[in-house]
Design a protein around this motif. Structure first.
Motif, PDB file in Angstrom:
ATOM      1  N   SER A 234       0.819  -1.208   0.000  1.00 22.77           N
ATOM      2  CA  SER A 234       0.000   0.000   0.000  1.00 22.77           C
ATOM      3  C   SER A 234       0.853   1.258   0.000  1.00 22.77           C
ATOM      4  O   SER A 234       0.416   2.313  -0.465  1.00 22.77           O
ATOM      5  CB  SER A 234      -0.930   0.009   1.218  1.00 22.77           C
ATOM      6  N   GLY A 235       2.064   1.173   0.551  1.00 24.88           N
ATOM      7  CA  GLY A 235       2.945   2.328   0.638  1.00 24.88           C
ATOM      8  C   GLY A 235       2.513   3.368   1.654  1.00 24.88           C
ATOM      9  O   GLY A 235       3.123   4.433   1.755  1.00 24.88           O
ATOM     10  N   ALA A 236       1.490   3.056   2.467  1.00 27.14           N
ATOM     11  CA  ALA A 236       0.940   4.043   3.396  1.00 27.14           C
ATOM     12  C   ALA A 236       1.618   4.034   4.760  1.00 27.14           C
ATOM     13  O   ALA A 236       1.455   4.983   5.529  1.00 27.14           O
ATOM     14  CB  ALA A 236      -0.562   3.801   3.565  1.00 27.14           C
ATOM     15  N   PHE A 237       2.354   2.962   5.062  1.00 25.74           N
ATOM     16  CA  PHE A 237       2.961   2.829   6.378  1.00 25.74           C
ATOM     17  C   PHE A 237       4.459   2.597   6.255  1.00 25.74           C
ATOM     18  O   PHE A 237       4.946   2.093   5.240  1.00 25.74           O
ATOM     19  CB  PHE A 237       2.322   1.667   7.145  1.00 25.74           C
ATOM     20  N   ASP A 238       5.171   2.959   7.303  1.00 22.67           N
ATOM     21  CA  ASP A 238       6.621   2.782   7.325  1.00 22.67           C
ATOM     22  C   ASP A 238       7.013   1.352   7.683  1.00 22.67           C
ATOM     23  O   ASP A 238       8.168   0.966   7.519  1.00 22.67           O
ATOM     24  CB  ASP A 238       7.242   3.748   8.330  1.00 22.67           C
ATOM     25  N   GLY A 239       6.055   0.602   8.154  1.00 18.59           N
ATOM     26  CA  GLY A 239       6.315  -0.779   8.507  1.00 18.59           C
ATOM     27  C   GLY A 239       5.158  -1.352   9.290  1.00 18.59           C
ATOM     28  O   GLY A 239       4.074  -0.764   9.355  1.00 18.59           O
ATOM     29  N   VAL A 240       5.398  -2.520   9.867  1.00 20.01           N
ATOM     30  CA  VAL A 240       4.384  -3.165  10.691  1.00 20.01           C
ATOM     31  C   VAL A 240       4.969  -3.534  12.043  1.00 20.01           C
ATOM     32  O   VAL A 240       6.174  -3.786  12.175  1.00 20.01           O
ATOM     33  CB  VAL A 240       3.813  -4.444  10.022  1.00 20.01           C
ATOM     34  N   HIS A 241       4.097  -3.558  13.036  1.00 21.54           N
ATOM     35  CA  HIS A 241       4.400  -4.127  14.346  1.00 21.54           C
ATOM     36  C   HIS A 241       3.766  -5.505  14.319  1.00 21.54           C
ATOM     37  O   HIS A 241       2.543  -5.654  14.424  1.00 21.54           O
ATOM     38  CB  HIS A 241       3.796  -3.240  15.441  1.00 21.54           C
ATOM     39  N   LEU A 242       4.592  -6.519  14.125  1.00 22.44           N
ATOM     40  CA  LEU A 242       4.118  -7.888  13.908  1.00 22.44           C
ATOM     41  C   LEU A 242       4.190  -8.681  15.207  1.00 22.44           C
ATOM     42  O   LEU A 242       5.246  -8.765  15.833  1.00 22.44           O
ATOM     43  CB  LEU A 242       4.963  -8.554  12.823  1.00 22.44           C
ATOM     44  N   ILE A 243       3.053  -9.270  15.582  1.00 21.73           N
ATOM     45  CA  ILE A 243       2.960 -10.066  16.812  1.00 21.73           C
ATOM     46  C   ILE A 243       2.734 -11.513  16.408  1.00 21.73           C
ATOM     47  O   ILE A 243       1.600 -11.933  16.129  1.00 21.73           O
ATOM     48  CB  ILE A 243       1.806  -9.561  17.703  1.00 21.73           C
ATOM     49  N   PRO A 244       3.798 -12.311  16.355  1.00 23.38           N
ATOM     50  CA  PRO A 244       3.648 -13.692  15.877  1.00 23.38           C
ATOM     51  C   PRO A 244       3.190 -14.676  16.942  1.00 23.38           C
ATOM     52  O   PRO A 244       2.922 -15.837  16.627  1.00 23.38           O
ATOM     53  CB  PRO A 244       5.063 -14.043  15.399  1.00 23.38           C
ATOM     54  N   VAL A 245       3.090 -14.246  18.193  1.00 21.80           N
ATOM     55  CA  VAL A 245       2.797 -15.094  19.358  1.00 21.80           C
ATOM     56  C   VAL A 245       3.684 -16.342  19.298  1.00 21.80           C
ATOM     57  O   VAL A 245       4.884 -16.246  19.043  1.00 21.80           O
ATOM     58  CB  VAL A 245       1.282 -15.391  19.509  1.00 21.80           C
ATOM     59  N   ALA A 246       3.108 -17.524  19.508  1.00 23.35           N
ATOM     60  CA  ALA A 246       3.940 -18.733  19.545  1.00 23.35           C
ATOM     61  C   ALA A 246       4.292 -19.248  18.155  1.00 23.35           C
ATOM     62  O   ALA A 246       5.039 -20.222  18.030  1.00 23.35           O
ATOM     63  CB  ALA A 246       3.220 -19.827  20.326  1.00 23.35           C
ATOM     64  N   ARG A 247       3.796 -18.595  17.107  1.00 22.61           N
ATOM     65  CA  ARG A 247       3.997 -19.083  15.741  1.00 22.61           C
ATOM     66  C   ARG A 247       5.181 -18.395  15.059  1.00 22.61           C
ATOM     67  O   ARG A 247       5.212 -18.254  13.846  1.00 22.61           O
ATOM     68  CB  ARG A 247       2.730 -18.848  14.922  1.00 22.61           C
ATOM     69  N   TYR A 248       6.171 -17.987  15.826  1.00 23.14           N
ATOM     70  CA  TYR A 248       7.251 -17.199  15.238  1.00 23.14           C
ATOM     71  C   TYR A 248       8.079 -17.987  14.227  1.00 23.14           C
ATOM     72  O   TYR A 248       8.560 -17.419  13.245  1.00 23.14           O
ATOM     73  CB  TYR A 248       8.143 -16.602  16.330  1.00 23.14           C
ATOM     74  N   ARG A 249       8.247 -19.295  14.415  1.00 26.84           N
ATOM     75  CA  ARG A 249       8.999 -20.090  13.438  1.00 26.84           C
ATOM     76  C   ARG A 249       8.279 -20.117  12.099  1.00 26.84           C
ATOM     77  O   ARG A 249       8.884 -19.947  11.031  1.00 26.84           O
ATOM     78  CB  ARG A 249       9.191 -21.523  13.944  1.00 26.84           C
ATOM     79  N   GLU A 250       6.971 -20.356  12.161  1.00 24.95           N
ATOM     80  CA  GLU A 250       6.176 -20.430  10.933  1.00 24.95           C
ATOM     81  C   GLU A 250       6.106 -19.080  10.234  1.00 24.95           C
ATOM     82  O   GLU A 250       6.135 -19.006   8.994  1.00 24.95           O
ATOM     83  CB  GLU A 250       4.767 -20.937  11.256  1.00 24.95           C
ATOM     84  N   VAL A 251       6.012 -17.995  11.005  1.00 26.72           N
ATOM     85  CA  VAL A 251       5.981 -16.654  10.419  1.00 26.72           C
ATOM     86  C   VAL A 251       7.283 -16.355   9.692  1.00 26.72           C
ATOM     87  O   VAL A 251       7.285 -15.864   8.559  1.00 26.72           O
ATOM     88  CB  VAL A 251       5.715 -15.597  11.515  1.00 26.72           C
ATOM     89  N   GLU A 252       8.406 -16.660  10.319  1.00 27.08           N
ATOM     90  CA  GLU A 252       9.693 -16.431   9.675  1.00 27.08           C
ATOM     91  C   GLU A 252       9.816 -17.231   8.389  1.00 27.08           C
ATOM     92  O   GLU A 252      10.272 -16.718   7.351  1.00 27.08           O
ATOM     93  CB  GLU A 252      10.831 -16.807  10.641  1.00 27.08           C
ATOM     94  N   SER A 253       9.401 -18.496   8.421  1.00 26.09           N
ATOM     95  CA  SER A 253       9.501 -19.345   7.234  1.00 26.09           C
ATOM     96  C   SER A 253       8.660 -18.803   6.088  1.00 26.09           C
ATOM     97  O   SER A 253       9.093 -18.789   4.930  1.00 26.09           O
ATOM     98  CB  SER A 253       9.059 -20.771   7.591  1.00 26.09           C
ATOM     99  N   ARG A 254       7.462 -18.306   6.419  1.00 26.12           N
ATOM    100  CA  ARG A 254       6.557 -17.818   5.370  1.00 26.12           C
ATOM    101  C   ARG A 254       7.024 -16.478   4.823  1.00 26.12           C
ATOM    102  O   ARG A 254       7.007 -16.252   3.597  1.00 26.12           O
ATOM    103  CB  ARG A 254       5.146 -17.686   5.952  1.00 26.12           C
ATOM    104  N   LEU A 255       7.464 -15.568   5.693  1.00 22.60           N
ATOM    105  CA  LEU A 255       7.793 -14.225   5.231  1.00 22.60           C
ATOM    106  C   LEU A 255       9.182 -14.122   4.620  1.00 22.60           C
ATOM    107  O   LEU A 255       9.415 -13.280   3.744  1.00 22.60           O
ATOM    108  CB  LEU A 255       7.682 -13.223   6.382  1.00 22.60           C
ATOM    109  N   SER A 256      10.113 -14.953   5.067  1.00 14.04           N
ATOM    110  CA  SER A 256      11.497 -14.819   4.578  1.00 14.04           C
ATOM    111  C   SER A 256      11.572 -15.049   3.068  1.00 14.04           C
ATOM    112  O   SER A 256      12.442 -14.463   2.401  1.00 14.04           O
ATOM    113  CB  SER A 256      12.414 -15.795   5.296  1.00 14.04           C
ATOM    114  N   GLY A 257      10.681 -15.831   2.527  1.00  9.59           N
ATOM    115  CA  GLY A 257      10.691 -16.055   1.088  1.00  9.59           C
ATOM    116  C   GLY A 257       9.843 -15.083   0.305  1.00  9.59           C
ATOM    117  O   GLY A 257       9.848 -15.097  -0.931  1.00  9.59           O
ATOM    118  N   ALA A 258       9.086 -14.227   1.026  1.00  4.77           N
ATOM    119  CA  ALA A 258       8.142 -13.339   0.325  1.00  4.77           C
ATOM    120  C   ALA A 258       8.583 -11.880   0.351  1.00  4.77           C
ATOM    121  O   ALA A 258       8.117 -11.073  -0.463  1.00  4.77           O
ATOM    122  CB  ALA A 258       6.761 -13.457   0.978  1.00  4.77           C
ATOM    123  N   LEU A 259       9.477 -11.510   1.258  1.00  2.00           N
ATOM    124  CA  LEU A 259       9.874 -10.100   1.382  1.00  2.00           C
ATOM    125  C   LEU A 259      10.978  -9.749   0.392  1.00  2.00           C
ATOM    126  O   LEU A 259      11.789 -10.597   0.044  1.00  2.00           O
ATOM    127  CB  LEU A 259      10.336  -9.830   2.820  1.00  2.00           C
TER     128      LEU A 259
END
Length: 259
Positions: A234-259
Protein backbone atom coordinates in the motif's frame (compact mmCIF):
# COMPACT_ATOMS: atom_id res chain seq x y z
CA UNK A 1 2.91 7.50 0.64
CA UNK A 2 5.92 7.09 2.93
CA UNK A 3 9.50 7.71 1.84
CA UNK A 4 10.98 5.46 4.54
CA UNK A 5 12.08 1.87 3.81
CA UNK A 6 9.49 -0.65 4.98
CA UNK A 7 10.43 -2.23 8.31
CA UNK A 8 9.10 -5.19 10.26
CA UNK A 9 9.21 -4.71 14.04
CA UNK A 10 8.67 -8.15 15.58
CA UNK A 11 7.32 -8.48 19.09
CA UNK A 12 8.94 -11.18 21.21
CA UNK A 13 7.47 -12.98 24.19
CA UNK A 14 9.54 -12.06 27.28
CA UNK A 15 10.02 -14.90 29.76
CA UNK A 16 7.93 -15.30 32.90
CA UNK A 17 10.84 -17.20 34.51
CA UNK A 18 14.52 -16.25 34.92
CA UNK A 19 15.53 -18.12 31.74
CA UNK A 20 16.35 -16.35 28.47
CA UNK A 21 16.80 -19.42 26.22
CA UNK A 22 13.42 -19.19 24.55
CA UNK A 23 13.58 -15.45 23.97
CA UNK A 24 17.07 -15.85 22.49
CA UNK A 25 15.64 -18.45 20.11
CA UNK A 26 12.86 -16.06 19.07
CA UNK A 27 15.39 -13.31 18.39
CA UNK A 28 17.69 -15.59 16.43
CA UNK A 29 14.83 -16.96 14.32
CA UNK A 30 13.05 -13.69 13.63
CA UNK A 31 16.23 -11.73 12.89
CA UNK A 32 15.93 -13.06 9.34
CA UNK A 33 12.90 -10.82 8.74
CA UNK A 34 12.87 -8.22 11.53
CA UNK A 35 14.49 -4.81 11.45
CA UNK A 36 13.84 -4.30 15.16
CA UNK A 37 12.35 -6.16 18.11
CA UNK A 38 9.69 -4.86 20.51
CA UNK A 39 9.86 -6.26 24.03
CA UNK A 40 6.59 -5.98 26.03
CA UNK A 41 6.52 -4.85 29.64
CA UNK A 42 4.55 -7.16 31.96
CA UNK A 43 2.09 -7.61 29.09
CA UNK A 44 -1.39 -8.96 29.80
CA UNK A 45 -0.84 -7.82 33.39
CA UNK A 46 1.55 -10.61 34.41
CA UNK A 47 5.14 -10.35 35.61
CA UNK A 48 7.93 -10.98 33.10
CA UNK A 49 11.67 -10.36 32.90
CA UNK A 50 12.38 -6.61 32.52
CA UNK A 51 11.85 -5.30 29.01
CA UNK A 52 15.04 -3.22 29.35
CA UNK A 53 17.04 -6.34 30.23
CA UNK A 54 15.64 -8.26 27.25
CA UNK A 55 16.26 -5.25 24.99
CA UNK A 56 19.89 -5.34 26.12
CA UNK A 57 19.95 -9.05 25.22
CA UNK A 58 18.63 -8.25 21.73
CA UNK A 59 21.43 -5.76 21.23
CA UNK A 60 24.04 -8.23 22.52
CA UNK A 61 22.83 -10.56 19.74
CA UNK A 62 23.34 -7.84 17.13
CA UNK A 63 19.72 -6.67 16.83
CA UNK A 64 17.92 -3.36 17.37
CA UNK A 65 15.47 -3.16 20.22
CA UNK A 66 12.48 -1.15 21.45
CA UNK A 67 11.72 -1.62 25.13
CA UNK A 68 8.08 -1.18 26.09
CA UNK A 69 7.44 0.64 29.38
CA UNK A 70 3.96 0.99 30.86
CA UNK A 71 2.67 3.70 33.14
CA UNK A 72 0.70 1.17 35.19
CA UNK A 73 3.58 -0.32 37.18
CA UNK A 74 5.85 2.56 38.08
CA UNK A 75 5.98 5.87 39.85
CA UNK A 76 8.32 8.67 38.79
CA UNK A 77 11.25 7.31 40.80
CA UNK A 78 10.86 3.85 39.29
CA UNK A 79 10.59 5.36 35.82
CA UNK A 80 13.83 7.29 36.27
CA UNK A 81 15.49 4.08 37.51
CA UNK A 82 14.45 2.35 34.29
CA UNK A 83 15.76 5.19 32.15
CA UNK A 84 19.11 5.17 33.98
CA UNK A 85 19.33 1.40 33.55
CA UNK A 86 18.53 1.74 29.86
CA UNK A 87 21.18 4.43 29.42
CA UNK A 88 23.75 2.21 31.14
CA UNK A 89 22.85 -0.67 28.80
CA UNK A 90 22.74 1.51 25.67
CA UNK A 91 19.01 0.90 25.16
CA UNK A 92 17.69 4.08 23.54
CA UNK A 93 14.26 3.31 22.05
CA UNK A 94 11.01 2.93 23.97
CA UNK A 95 7.33 2.42 23.38
CA UNK A 96 5.29 3.99 26.19
CA UNK A 97 1.88 2.42 26.89
CA UNK A 98 -0.87 2.59 29.51
CA UNK A 99 -0.70 -1.14 30.39
CA UNK A 100 -3.30 -3.90 30.62
CA UNK A 101 -5.23 -4.59 33.81
CA UNK A 102 -2.80 -6.21 36.29
CA UNK A 103 -3.42 -9.74 37.55
CA UNK A 104 -1.67 -8.86 40.84
CA UNK A 105 -1.83 -5.56 42.71
CA UNK A 106 -3.08 -2.23 41.42
CA UNK A 107 -2.04 0.57 39.08
CA UNK A 108 0.21 3.22 40.60
CA UNK A 109 -1.63 6.18 39.06
CA UNK A 110 1.51 8.32 39.31
CA UNK A 111 2.35 8.47 35.61
CA UNK A 112 0.59 8.67 32.28
CA UNK A 113 1.99 8.01 28.83
CA UNK A 114 1.88 11.75 28.23
CA UNK A 115 3.86 12.57 31.39
CA UNK A 116 6.39 9.86 30.54
CA UNK A 117 7.02 11.45 27.14
CA UNK A 118 7.34 14.88 28.76
CA UNK A 119 9.78 13.51 31.33
CA UNK A 120 12.04 12.05 28.63
CA UNK A 121 11.91 15.27 26.63
CA UNK A 122 13.21 17.15 29.68
CA UNK A 123 16.23 14.89 30.32
CA UNK A 124 18.51 17.19 28.35
CA UNK A 125 18.51 19.48 31.39
CA UNK A 126 19.32 16.66 33.83
CA UNK A 127 23.03 16.23 34.72
CA UNK A 128 22.42 12.54 35.50
CA UNK A 129 21.82 11.88 31.80
CA UNK A 130 24.56 14.14 30.43
CA UNK A 131 26.51 12.37 27.73
CA UNK A 132 23.95 9.56 27.58
CA UNK A 133 21.99 8.39 24.55
CA UNK A 134 19.27 10.53 23.01
CA UNK A 135 16.17 8.49 23.72
CA UNK A 136 13.56 7.93 20.99
CA UNK A 137 10.05 7.36 22.29
CA UNK A 138 6.99 5.99 20.58
CA UNK A 139 3.34 5.78 21.48
CA UNK A 140 0.45 3.47 20.67
CA UNK A 141 -2.66 4.66 18.83
CA UNK A 142 -6.13 3.21 18.60
CA UNK A 143 -8.16 3.41 15.42
CA UNK A 144 -9.53 6.77 16.51
CA UNK A 145 -8.43 10.38 15.99
CA UNK A 146 -4.82 10.78 17.13
CA UNK A 147 -4.54 13.19 20.11
CA UNK A 148 -2.31 16.20 19.51
CA UNK A 149 0.09 15.26 22.34
CA UNK A 150 0.81 11.87 20.76
CA UNK A 151 2.15 13.68 17.70
CA UNK A 152 5.14 14.67 19.85
CA UNK A 153 6.32 11.03 19.79
CA UNK A 154 9.15 9.87 17.51
CA UNK A 155 7.07 7.02 16.07
CA UNK A 156 3.55 5.61 16.33
CA UNK A 157 2.35 2.01 16.63
CA UNK A 158 -1.23 1.64 15.39
CA UNK A 159 -3.59 -0.88 16.96
CA UNK A 160 -3.87 -4.32 15.38
CA UNK A 161 -6.44 -4.47 12.61
CA UNK A 162 -7.38 -7.26 10.23
CA UNK A 163 -8.73 -4.78 7.67
CA UNK A 164 -6.35 -2.95 5.36
CA UNK A 165 -9.14 -0.56 4.40
CA UNK A 166 -9.65 0.42 8.05
CA UNK A 167 -5.93 1.05 8.47
CA UNK A 168 -5.75 3.13 5.30
CA UNK A 169 -8.73 5.26 6.39
CA UNK A 170 -7.07 5.88 9.75
CA UNK A 171 -3.77 6.79 8.09
CA UNK A 172 -5.43 9.26 5.73
CA UNK A 173 -7.37 10.88 8.57
CA UNK A 174 -4.30 11.15 10.84
CA UNK A 175 -1.33 12.47 8.85
CA UNK A 176 1.90 12.66 10.86
CA UNK A 177 5.50 13.22 9.86
CA UNK A 178 7.00 10.45 12.03
CA UNK A 179 7.22 6.73 11.17
CA UNK A 180 3.93 4.87 11.61
CA UNK A 181 3.71 1.10 12.06
CA UNK A 182 0.50 -0.86 11.54
CA UNK A 183 -0.32 -3.64 13.98
CA UNK A 184 -0.54 -7.20 12.63
CA UNK A 185 -1.22 -10.22 14.83
CA UNK A 186 -1.26 -13.96 14.24
CA UNK A 187 -4.45 -15.58 15.52
CA UNK A 188 -3.27 -18.92 16.88
CA UNK A 189 -6.58 -20.54 17.84
CA UNK A 190 -10.28 -19.97 18.45
CA UNK A 191 -9.56 -19.39 22.13
CA UNK A 192 -6.90 -16.84 21.26
CA UNK A 193 -9.40 -14.98 19.09
CA UNK A 194 -11.93 -14.90 21.95
CA UNK A 195 -9.32 -13.60 24.40
CA UNK A 196 -8.30 -10.84 22.00
CA UNK A 197 -11.92 -9.86 21.37
CA UNK A 198 -12.57 -9.55 25.11
CA UNK A 199 -9.30 -7.73 25.87
CA UNK A 200 -9.55 -5.21 22.99
CA UNK A 201 -13.20 -4.11 22.77
CA UNK A 202 -12.98 -2.35 19.39
CA UNK A 203 -10.96 -5.03 17.59
CA UNK A 204 -12.80 -6.72 14.72
CA UNK A 205 -11.60 -10.28 14.07
CA UNK A 206 -13.28 -11.66 10.93
CA UNK A 207 -15.48 -14.66 11.67
CA UNK A 208 -14.24 -16.48 8.59
CA UNK A 209 -10.65 -16.16 9.83
CA UNK A 210 -11.60 -17.72 13.17
CA UNK A 211 -13.28 -20.57 11.28
CA UNK A 212 -10.19 -21.12 9.13
CA UNK A 213 -7.95 -21.15 12.19
CA UNK A 214 -10.24 -23.72 13.84
CA UNK A 215 -9.77 -26.00 10.84
CA UNK A 216 -6.08 -25.27 10.22
CA UNK A 217 -3.66 -24.11 12.92
CA UNK A 218 -1.50 -22.34 10.32
CA UNK A 219 -4.33 -20.32 8.79
CA UNK A 220 -3.64 -17.46 11.21
CA UNK A 221 0.01 -17.37 10.11
CA UNK A 222 -0.98 -17.20 6.46
CA UNK A 223 -3.51 -14.43 7.07
CA UNK A 224 -1.03 -12.33 9.08
CA UNK A 225 1.74 -12.71 6.51
CA UNK A 226 -0.64 -11.74 3.70
CA UNK A 227 -1.65 -8.68 5.70
CA UNK A 228 2.00 -7.68 6.14
CA UNK A 229 2.54 -7.83 2.38
CA UNK A 230 -0.66 -5.89 1.64
CA UNK A 231 0.36 -3.15 4.07
CA UNK A 232 3.83 -3.00 2.51
CA UNK A 233 2.41 -2.78 -1.01
CA UNK A 234 0.00 0.00 0.00
CA UNK A 235 2.95 2.33 0.64
CA UNK A 236 0.94 4.04 3.40
CA UNK A 237 2.96 2.83 6.38
CA UNK A 238 6.62 2.78 7.33
CA UNK A 239 6.32 -0.78 8.51
CA UNK A 240 4.38 -3.16 10.69
CA UNK A 241 4.40 -4.13 14.35
CA UNK A 242 4.12 -7.89 13.91
CA UNK A 243 2.96 -10.07 16.81
CA UNK A 244 3.65 -13.69 15.88
CA UNK A 245 2.80 -15.09 19.36
CA UNK A 246 3.94 -18.73 19.54
CA UNK A 247 4.00 -19.08 15.74
CA UNK A 248 7.25 -17.20 15.24
CA UNK A 249 9.00 -20.09 13.44
CA UNK A 250 6.18 -20.43 10.93
CA UNK A 251 5.98 -16.65 10.42
CA UNK A 252 9.69 -16.43 9.67
CA UNK A 253 9.50 -19.34 7.23
CA UNK A 254 6.56 -17.82 5.37
CA UNK A 255 7.79 -14.23 5.23
CA UNK A 256 11.50 -14.82 4.58
CA UNK A 257 10.69 -16.05 1.09
CA UNK A 258 8.14 -13.34 0.33
CA UNK A 259 9.87 -10.10 1.38
Amino acid sequence: MTDHPFEIVCEVEPPTRPDLKRVRHQIGTLSQIAGSFLIPDNHIGRATVSSVAVAHEVQAMGGRSIACLNSRDRNLLGFRRDLLTAAAYGVDQFLFVYGDKPTTGNRTGDLTVRSMIEEVRGLGEDPAFAGGPAFRVGTAAGLRPLPAWKRAADFVFVQVSFSLETLLRWREANPVDVPVYAGVMVIASENHARRMASAIPDIDIPADLVERVAADRLAGVEAACEQVLRIRDSGAFDGVHLIPVARYREVESRLSGAL
